[in-house]
Design a protein around this motif. Sequence first.
Motif, PDB file in Angstrom:
ATOM      1  N   SER A 464       0.830  -1.213   0.000  1.00  0.00           N
ATOM      2  CA  SER A 464       0.000   0.000   0.000  1.00  0.00           C
ATOM      3  C   SER A 464       0.860   1.257   0.000  1.00  0.00           C
ATOM      4  CB  SER A 464      -0.934  -0.009   1.213  1.00  0.00           C
ATOM      5  OG  SER A 464      -1.736  -1.178   1.243  1.00  0.00           O
ATOM      6  N   VAL A 465       1.924   1.252   0.808  1.00  0.00           N
ATOM      7  CA  VAL A 465       2.814   2.414   0.855  1.00  0.00           C
ATOM      8  C   VAL A 465       3.509   2.616  -0.490  1.00  0.00           C
ATOM      9  CG1 VAL A 465       4.910   3.343   1.923  1.00  0.00           C
ATOM     10  CG2 VAL A 465       3.160   2.261   3.339  1.00  0.00           C
ATOM     11  N   SER A 470       4.479   5.454  -5.587  1.00  0.00           N
ATOM     12  CA  SER A 470       4.940   5.297  -6.968  1.00  0.00           C
ATOM     13  C   SER A 470       3.865   5.527  -8.013  1.00  0.00           C
ATOM     14  CB  SER A 470       5.514   3.878  -7.150  1.00  0.00           C
ATOM     15  OG  SER A 470       4.497   2.903  -6.942  1.00  0.00           O
ATOM     16  N   PHE A 471       2.578   5.492  -7.645  1.00  0.00           N
ATOM     17  CA  PHE A 471       1.541   5.587  -8.669  1.00  0.00           C
ATOM     18  C   PHE A 471       1.539   6.992  -9.287  1.00  0.00           C
ATOM     19  CE2 PHE A 471      -2.826   6.010 -10.271  1.00  0.00           C
ATOM     20  CZ  PHE A 471      -2.896   4.856 -11.026  1.00  0.00           C
ATOM     21  N   PRO A 472       1.621   7.112 -10.614  1.00  0.00           N
ATOM     22  CA  PRO A 472       1.673   8.436 -11.269  1.00  0.00           C
ATOM     23  C   PRO A 472       0.301   9.095 -11.338  1.00  0.00           C
ATOM     24  CG  PRO A 472       1.791   6.720 -12.936  1.00  0.00           C
ATOM     25  CD  PRO A 472       1.755   6.013 -11.599  1.00  0.00           C
ATOM     26  N   TYR A 521       5.605   6.469 -16.430  1.00  0.00           N
ATOM     27  CA  TYR A 521       5.726   7.564 -15.473  1.00  0.00           C
ATOM     28  C   TYR A 521       5.670   7.103 -14.020  1.00  0.00           C
ATOM     29  CZ  TYR A 521       4.965  10.430 -19.565  1.00  0.00           C
ATOM     30  OH  TYR A 521       5.074  11.014 -20.808  1.00  0.00           O
ATOM     31  N   ARG A 522       5.751   5.816 -13.772  1.00  0.00           N
ATOM     32  CA  ARG A 522       5.748   5.329 -12.399  1.00  0.00           C
ATOM     33  C   ARG A 522       7.007   5.791 -11.681  1.00  0.00           C
ATOM     34  NH1 ARG A 522       7.481   0.755  -9.509  1.00  0.00           N
ATOM     35  NH2 ARG A 522       6.016   0.096  -7.894  1.00  0.00           N
ATOM     36  N   THR A 523       6.837   6.361 -10.508  1.00  0.00           N
ATOM     37  CA  THR A 523       7.969   6.883  -9.736  1.00  0.00           C
ATOM     38  C   THR A 523       8.755   5.727  -9.131  1.00  0.00           C
ATOM     39  OG1 THR A 523       6.650   8.829  -9.183  1.00  0.00           O
ATOM     40  CG2 THR A 523       8.645   8.451  -7.907  1.00  0.00           C
ATOM     41  N   PRO A 524      10.063   5.677  -9.321  1.00  0.00           N
ATOM     42  CA  PRO A 524      10.857   4.586  -8.715  1.00  0.00           C
ATOM     43  C   PRO A 524      10.768   4.646  -7.190  1.00  0.00           C
ATOM     44  CG  PRO A 524      12.125   5.769 -10.376  1.00  0.00           C
ATOM     45  CD  PRO A 524      10.881   6.576 -10.134  1.00  0.00           C
TER      46      PRO A 524
END
Length: 558
Positions: A464-465, A470-472, A521-524
């Motif tokens: 969940s965290v 990371s979700f764009p 575009y997902r944040t690492p």
Amino acid sequence: MVLKIFFPQCCNKADSGLLVGRWIPGQNSAVVLAVIHYPFIPGQVKQYIHKMRGQSGVDLTVLGSWSMPKEGQEGMESFLRDLSTIFPQGQWLQLSREMGKIGFRCHVLTRDQSGEKDKVIFIHYEQRKVMLSQLHPIENGVPDPQTESQLPQVFGTVCQSEPLFFLDKYDDSPVKLTHWQSEGREGSIIVELMKQASTPVFATLYVILNVRPMRFISSKLSTCVQLSYRTEHLQTVCSPTRATAHNHFMRKANIFVSFFVDVSLGLLLVSWMYRENRIGKLANTLVPAADHVAKELEELLQWLMGAPAGLKMNRALDQVLGRFFLYHIHLWISYIHLMSPFVEMILWYVGLSACLGLTFALSLLSDITALLTFHIYCFYVYGARLYCMTVYGLSSLWRLFRGKKWNVLRQRVDSCSYDLDQLFIGTLLFTILLFLLPTTALYYLVFTLLRLVVVMFQGVVHVSVDFINSFPLFAMGLRLFRSYRLAEGVKFRVLCEEPGTPLHLMMDINPLKVSSVVQTYRTPTYSCYPKDSWLALCKKLFLGELIYPWKHKTTKID
């Protein structure tokens, strides 16, 4: 040859004037960007075009003339045609349109003023969408190589010509233009907030968390890892450096929106927790719940010290292990009751941490879970170590019976000759370990199942965290509400196809797929938990290797 003219829809009803744009080299194509209205002075037009070339970096030029006949302007078309001698170039386009009709009349002149009879195709495009969109490569399908090489140049020409769109037909200047912003300029979607403020604070936090002792502690606590992660993100958002590249801008925007949503959800959680004395109710429930868990564990150990499921256990080892674990439970319950007067105060301050974001509260929940179930983890480690020693001892003694041994230097099994005393002692040890294996395996199995329940709960929390981190969200919002901003390609539809007139096509933007948006575009994230496969996990469980609760970045500590 076929001449392609990319014409903006916003210029369909523009007043007569000159076409400003760019010839795409090697493609026999022209991109129209704006129309300079009559009246104008050719010298001022040349100066303006030269100035725009320097600001935009695009090879802008006067492509030709645009005629929209009105009353009192009967000679306008011939006047504009004569301007081809003032703006010398390879080709001169003469476009004219009658009011109320979709199609254009097009005439192409070369330097010797001879009319070309090449086929002309008009491709109408929405200049605003093309300028604001970012073209992505097509994942599936086999695109046309000519179109594939031409489209990026068209999109790049419109995007880089932003300085040309600052001046419009309502400005008080010698040159008046029609383009996509002529009816009013559009504000930016997101403003870079907090550029200068708070940067030293976040930099100080980042340095503190990376000091050697703090780095060791923070690598074991999910809360510290999340705090370090958000600190680095806020440094990126608050950086005074302007985001010029598209990927840099999208990363900043995704981080900003993710942080905003995270804090908003955290504030909602705080408002819910501190309403109707829910903190006190939770504190009053926590100690009885711990007593209930301890009681269930004691009953489980009493069951294991007897004859569980009718199995014949080693009586001496069973009693030693059972009393050892019962003593640990007694210590744990004493510790819980000692801390019970302070539980409500601790929960009250812990609840305030949700103001930093829902992810921070979830990370703190994972650490509290690890702390409250530390006795279960100790039981699991004791059982796993004992079981692992038994399994590896049996494996080593089995090689002794077959005349083999493990070569530590070469990391392989070699042949070896043993004398009679070594074989006799090996037989005794193998028999002892073999008869003790069911008892150790049963304790290991029970406490491993309890440990897996805790690990699964913590895994759900960490997933969940990571999802929130990371979700764009910004990119997904663009895909849902302004899909043209993320383009994967274009499609054409026929607007006008009449005999004797050029073909008119409309260029529409194909939005990027949702899966591609998330993947691109997902944040690492900094989730460095061991990425074990199910086969590797089953092998670890079978051999008694530990499943650690903390994170490993490169090496495994065993």
